[in-house]
Design an enzyme around this catalytic site. Sequence first.
Site, mmCIF file in Angstrom:
data_model
loop_
_atom_site.group_PDB
_atom_site.id
_atom_site.type_symbol
_atom_site.label_atom_id
_atom_site.label_comp_id
_atom_site.label_asym_id
_atom_site.label_seq_id
_atom_site.Cartn_x
_atom_site.Cartn_y
_atom_site.Cartn_z
ATOM 1 C CB THR A 63 -0.881 0.012 1.273
ATOM 2 O OG1 THR A 63 -1.361 -1.306 1.481
ATOM 3 C CG2 THR A 63 -2.028 0.963 1.142
ATOM 4 C CE LYS A 109 5.877 0.377 11.875
ATOM 5 N NZ LYS A 109 5.133 1.149 10.917
ATOM 6 C CD GLU A 120 -1.728 -6.456 9.471
ATOM 7 O OE1 GLU A 120 -1.820 -7.394 8.679
ATOM 8 O OE2 GLU A 120 -1.311 -5.321 9.171
ATOM 9 C CE LYS A 133 3.860 2.931 14.471
ATOM 10 N NZ LYS A 133 2.396 2.820 14.393
#
Length: 425
Positions: free
Chosen positions: A13, A106, A191, A206
């Site tokens: 994406t 990340k 997900e 993060k």
Amino acid sequence: MKDLRLGIAGLGTVGCSVFQIVTKQVEMLNIRGGCNIQISAVSARDKNKDRNLDLNNVSWYSNAVEIAFDKNVDVVVELIGGTDGDAYNLVKNAILNKKHVVTANKALLSKHWAELLELANKNNVSLMFEAAVAGGIPIIKAIKEGLAANHFKAIYGILNGTCNYILSEMWKNGIDFETALAQAQEAGYAEADPSFDIDGIDAGHKLSILTALAFTGEAKFDNIRVEGLRSISALDIEYAKELDYRIKLLAIAKLTKDGVVQYISPCMIPKDCSLASIEGALNAVFIDGDAVGETVYIGAGAGGDATASAVIADIMDIARGNAYPENIYIEDCKYAAAETQEGRFYIRLTVKDVSGVMADVTAILRDCEVSLKSILQYGQSSSKSVPLVLTTHKTKECGIRKAIVALGALDTVLEEPCLLRIELI
Ligand code: HSE
């Protein structure tokens, strides 16, 4: 104008959005960046997948790592993901071959922070990662540049859109965690295996990056006390409403006298504070700096175009020559363990509705030196079990952890106790 040739590894994406935006807006980007930006190479797993991209005049690699050796690539854009394997090999080899790297990864940075930044510094190339934290929000740039004058006191972030979406749905509709998670999966936020998001791992990666930047240290995921969302029930949302709080999964880094302490934790926060009103899949970061005071940044934390916006921002910095080695960030700041700190807490117990329970509960809290601020217990339930909700004054984290274990072991406590931090008060 000089050429700036991109090699994009990963056409999911985000990769497709980067390709499309660069192609569509190339004239504007060239003017803004002062370079002639071109996509010269790409790599993805399946060449035949219909992505609606014009790949004529672009070299195709089925092995992403080969992009690192392509002489017609100046900037490698790593959008594969994963802590090791192709992503790691691509980034490392790209740097060794004197190519700048832009990554949204990340997990990779959290694990290999010092090694990769030192390598980039040594090879005099840039390793850029705006898209790795909070998607489209330019939070890396804010910390590195806009707030460069500040010593940071604290960072509080809503860094996982999936969790924020789940909590927002639970809040709006009074539904339980499992139902909200199923909704998030249906809406495409979570997900099929949602554990990375709902167990706080993604937010932890993060946070480790934000902490390393803001407090000039190593990115150390293992120093973070990570708790996810699974223990939150519809009842906790009801009690949050009653107590004038919202529940948010917060990524927290605070400078204390003992060092920097880090948590990923579902927290009760006052319903009128800035992070309380961040709804749905949005991300937000609150930063307290000694010169600037409190600042807040809000925006899309995921999604193809929003993340591509951050990836292209890094490409533009490289085009302008604004990017620079990060060696200044690889000192080691002092980290403190969560257990050594103080905080305020919310405890929900499911107890038998019989006499003496309150005495047992308060005796444990007394022995662990936990001082109560409020107690809520309503009515009698037909099942003879009732929720008992307690909030504490400031108390040592090691004391509250000890108390929770002892409370959970009482015969009259029928379920695993739920413990949440109370923050931003
Ligand atoms: N899955 C993440 C989120 C986005 O829900 O915020 C990518 O890190």
